[in-house]
Design an enzyme around this catalytic site. Structure first.
Site, mmCIF file in Angstrom:
data_model
loop_
_atom_site.group_PDB
_atom_site.id
_atom_site.type_symbol
_atom_site.label_atom_id
_atom_site.label_comp_id
_atom_site.label_asym_id
_atom_site.label_seq_id
_atom_site.Cartn_x
_atom_site.Cartn_y
_atom_site.Cartn_z
ATOM 1 N N LEU A 1 110.137 50.986 70.936
ATOM 2 C CA LEU A 1 109.515 52.238 71.382
ATOM 3 C C LEU A 1 108.402 51.967 72.386
ATOM 4 O O LEU A 1 107.793 52.891 72.916
ATOM 5 C CB LEU A 1 108.935 52.998 70.173
ATOM 6 C CG LEU A 1 109.861 53.145 68.961
ATOM 7 C CD1 LEU A 1 109.173 53.962 67.865
ATOM 8 C CD2 LEU A 1 111.176 53.799 69.351
ATOM 9 N N ARG B 1 100.853 63.474 70.115
ATOM 10 C CA ARG B 1 101.256 63.191 71.484
ATOM 11 C C ARG B 1 100.026 62.794 72.305
ATOM 12 O O ARG B 1 98.936 63.356 72.118
ATOM 13 C CB ARG B 1 101.891 64.463 72.062
ATOM 14 C CG ARG B 1 102.545 64.311 73.414
ATOM 15 C CD ARG B 1 103.583 63.247 73.438
ATOM 16 N NE ARG B 1 104.758 63.595 74.231
ATOM 17 C CZ ARG B 1 105.572 62.685 74.748
ATOM 18 N NH1 ARG B 1 105.336 61.396 74.569
ATOM 19 N NH2 ARG B 1 106.640 63.043 75.413
ATOM 20 N N GLU C 1 114.651 61.541 80.883
ATOM 21 C CA GLU C 1 114.186 61.449 82.272
ATOM 22 C C GLU C 1 115.209 60.704 83.142
ATOM 23 O O GLU C 1 115.225 60.858 84.357
ATOM 24 C CB GLU C 1 112.835 60.739 82.338
ATOM 25 C CG GLU C 1 111.672 61.540 81.784
ATOM 26 C CD GLU C 1 111.345 62.782 82.608
ATOM 27 O OE1 GLU C 1 111.280 62.688 83.841
ATOM 28 O OE2 GLU C 1 111.159 63.848 82.001
ATOM 29 N N SER D 1 115.694 57.610 77.614
ATOM 30 C CA SER D 1 114.961 58.864 77.864
ATOM 31 C C SER D 1 115.791 59.855 78.676
ATOM 32 O O SER D 1 116.516 59.461 79.601
ATOM 33 C CB SER D 1 113.685 58.526 78.633
ATOM 34 O OG SER D 1 113.140 59.681 79.212
ATOM 35 N N TYR E 1 109.163 55.534 86.280
ATOM 36 C CA TYR E 1 109.388 55.455 84.838
ATOM 37 C C TYR E 1 110.884 55.636 84.522
ATOM 38 O O TYR E 1 111.477 54.860 83.769
ATOM 39 C CB TYR E 1 108.571 56.544 84.128
ATOM 40 C CG TYR E 1 108.938 56.737 82.679
ATOM 41 C CD1 TYR E 1 108.447 55.893 81.698
ATOM 42 C CD2 TYR E 1 109.783 57.783 82.289
ATOM 43 C CE1 TYR E 1 108.794 56.070 80.356
ATOM 44 C CE2 TYR E 1 110.133 57.969 80.966
ATOM 45 C CZ TYR E 1 109.640 57.111 80.004
ATOM 46 O OH TYR E 1 109.988 57.288 78.688
HETATM 47 P P1 GDP Z 1 107.875 64.251 81.257
HETATM 48 O O1 GDP Z 1 108.983 65.245 81.164
HETATM 49 O O2 GDP Z 1 108.156 62.998 80.506
HETATM 50 O O3 GDP Z 1 107.424 64.007 82.639
HETATM 51 O O4 GDP Z 1 106.660 64.916 80.420
HETATM 52 P P2 GDP Z 1 105.271 65.552 80.882
HETATM 53 O O5 GDP Z 1 104.756 66.266 79.668
HETATM 54 O O6 GDP Z 1 104.379 64.522 81.475
HETATM 55 O O7 GDP Z 1 105.652 66.588 82.031
HETATM 56 C C1 GDP Z 1 106.531 67.670 81.819
HETATM 57 C C2 GDP Z 1 106.499 68.585 83.043
HETATM 58 O O8 GDP Z 1 105.243 69.247 83.097
HETATM 59 C C3 GDP Z 1 106.659 67.849 84.377
HETATM 60 O O9 GDP Z 1 107.586 68.546 85.181
HETATM 61 C C4 GDP Z 1 105.274 67.932 85.014
HETATM 62 O O10 GDP Z 1 105.294 67.981 86.441
HETATM 63 C C5 GDP Z 1 104.799 69.264 84.454
HETATM 64 N N1 GDP Z 1 103.330 69.418 84.486
HETATM 65 C C6 GDP Z 1 102.642 70.468 85.008
HETATM 66 N N2 GDP Z 1 101.316 70.266 84.901
HETATM 67 C C7 GDP Z 1 101.146 69.063 84.307
HETATM 68 C C8 GDP Z 1 99.990 68.312 83.901
HETATM 69 O O11 GDP Z 1 98.855 68.707 84.096
HETATM 70 N N3 GDP Z 1 100.234 67.112 83.264
HETATM 71 C C9 GDP Z 1 101.500 66.648 83.011
HETATM 72 N N4 GDP Z 1 101.663 65.490 82.360
HETATM 73 N N5 GDP Z 1 102.602 67.336 83.407
HETATM 74 C C10 GDP Z 1 102.430 68.525 84.026
#
Ligand code: GDP
Length: 326
Positions: free
Chosen positions: A78, A185, A128, A126, A150
């Protein structure tokens, strides 16, 4: 008693998995890169029999020594540089830990195991990896189109896991997990950033939350449900790959709205400001998974719904922020 080694023990999945395996009677070993990690006491609080051991995904020798010392039956990889946003700023570290780190662990297992399949490996792949997916929902056969350093690193780790299974007979399985969240988280992720922000707005500790892309949509589940699937995968006689997902997708905007509502705030727009610096050079627009294979073969399905997840996170942060403030 079966013995399990978990890399990434200080992350949310590592902690829920350690608790699950402890409850099943495992001897659980959690790998950290150094004992000065401030998360260690918190990790051990809910899994008192967990043993903390040292090793580093950036050092093959340390992994070989650790496998010798622990002699695990199951290994859960992990560990990763797991923030998609930060991976754009630190692409090399991301590749070294997340991609080559998985390769090093596979090599260490191959050297030790000699292809007997005696040690079972879970690789945290993932959603992603799907990135700009051409089909929806995504399943185990959907082609990958990664959109961040990533995600590229995770694709390498995934293919390498499959290759070591095919080439050397390792009992190596990959869970292609869609986003999964919890009150544990990290704050690098948007869900936790929102739940903490909402709690602080509710308590009058801040006025607004700065966010980037509100239109991105993700298939968000609960981390505690996903670690059960990881364990189930390693109990199968044959290694395989499984998508782990809820099958529902929601935008970041939906998450914000439900989170503010859970704190009793309806006019959420007043409390959200757009910060273009939080936009990524390339982002993933929408992800939604089809976990039919995991449901049919593992008997797994997620239990916590989207509104329950959001409420759980906001309530936990309301409690925590109120405590910090007093
Ligand atoms: P990910 O799916 O692993 O990238 O998880 P995240 O929680 O980091 O991001 C999810 C989505 O939220 C992505 O499309 C980001 O661009 C969007 N997002 C919008 N605002 C923010 C922010 O302030 N922080 C993060 N981490 N993501 C954001």
């Amino acid at each position: 008693m079966p013995r399990a080694l978990i890399t990434g023990i200080t992350g949310q999945d590592g902690r829920y998995l350690a608790e699950l395996l402890t409850s099943k009677g495992y001897d659980v070993f959690g790998m950290v890169t150094g004992r000065d990690n401030p998360m260690i006491p918190r990790v051990c609080a809910n899994a008192p029999s967990l043993e903390i051991v040292e090793g580093d995904l950036q050092d093959l020798g340390s992994l070989i020594s650790l496998l010798d010392a622990v002699a695990p039956d199951e290994v859960y990889n992990l560990g990763a540089a797991s923030s998609v946003g930060r991976s754009f700023a630190q692409p090399e570290i991301t590749a070294d830990v997340t991609a080559i780190g998985a390769l090093r662990l596979l090599e260490a297992l191959r050297v030790r195991d000699g292809g007997s399949g005696a040690v079972r490996l879970y690789q945290a792949s993932s959603s992603e990896m799907f990135g700009t997916a051409r089909v929806s929902p995504q399943d185990e056969l959907t082609p990958f189109h990664p959109r961040s350093p990533y995600a590229v690193a995770k694709v390498f780790a995934h293919h390498t896991t499959v290759n070591y299974r095919e080439a050397y007979g390792l009992h190596a399985s990959a869970g292609i997990a869609f986003n999964h969240e919890s009150p544990r988280r990290g704050i690098d992720f948007v869900t936790r950033k929102i739940s903490i922000g909402v709690a602080r707005v509710r308590l009058g500790l801040q006025q607004t939350i700065a966010l980037g892309n509100l239109d991105a949509a993700r298939d968000w589940g609960f981390s505690g449900d996903y670690v059960e699937a990881m364990w189930l995968m390693l109990q199968q006689p044959e290694p395989d790959d499984y998508v782990l997902a809820t099958g529902e997708t929601h935008t970041v905007r939906d998450f914000v709205e439900v989170a503010f509502a859970a704190a009793g705030i309806d006019d959420w727009e007043r409390h959200v400001v757009h910060d273009p610096r939080l936009l990524r050079p390339s982002d993933v627009d929408v992800l939604v998974g089809d976990a039919s294979k995991a449901r049919e073969r593992l008997g797994w399905k997620p239990r916590v719904s989207f509104p329950e997840l959001v409420r759980m996170m906001v309530e936990a942060d309301l409690e925590q922020e109120a405590r910090h403030d007093s």
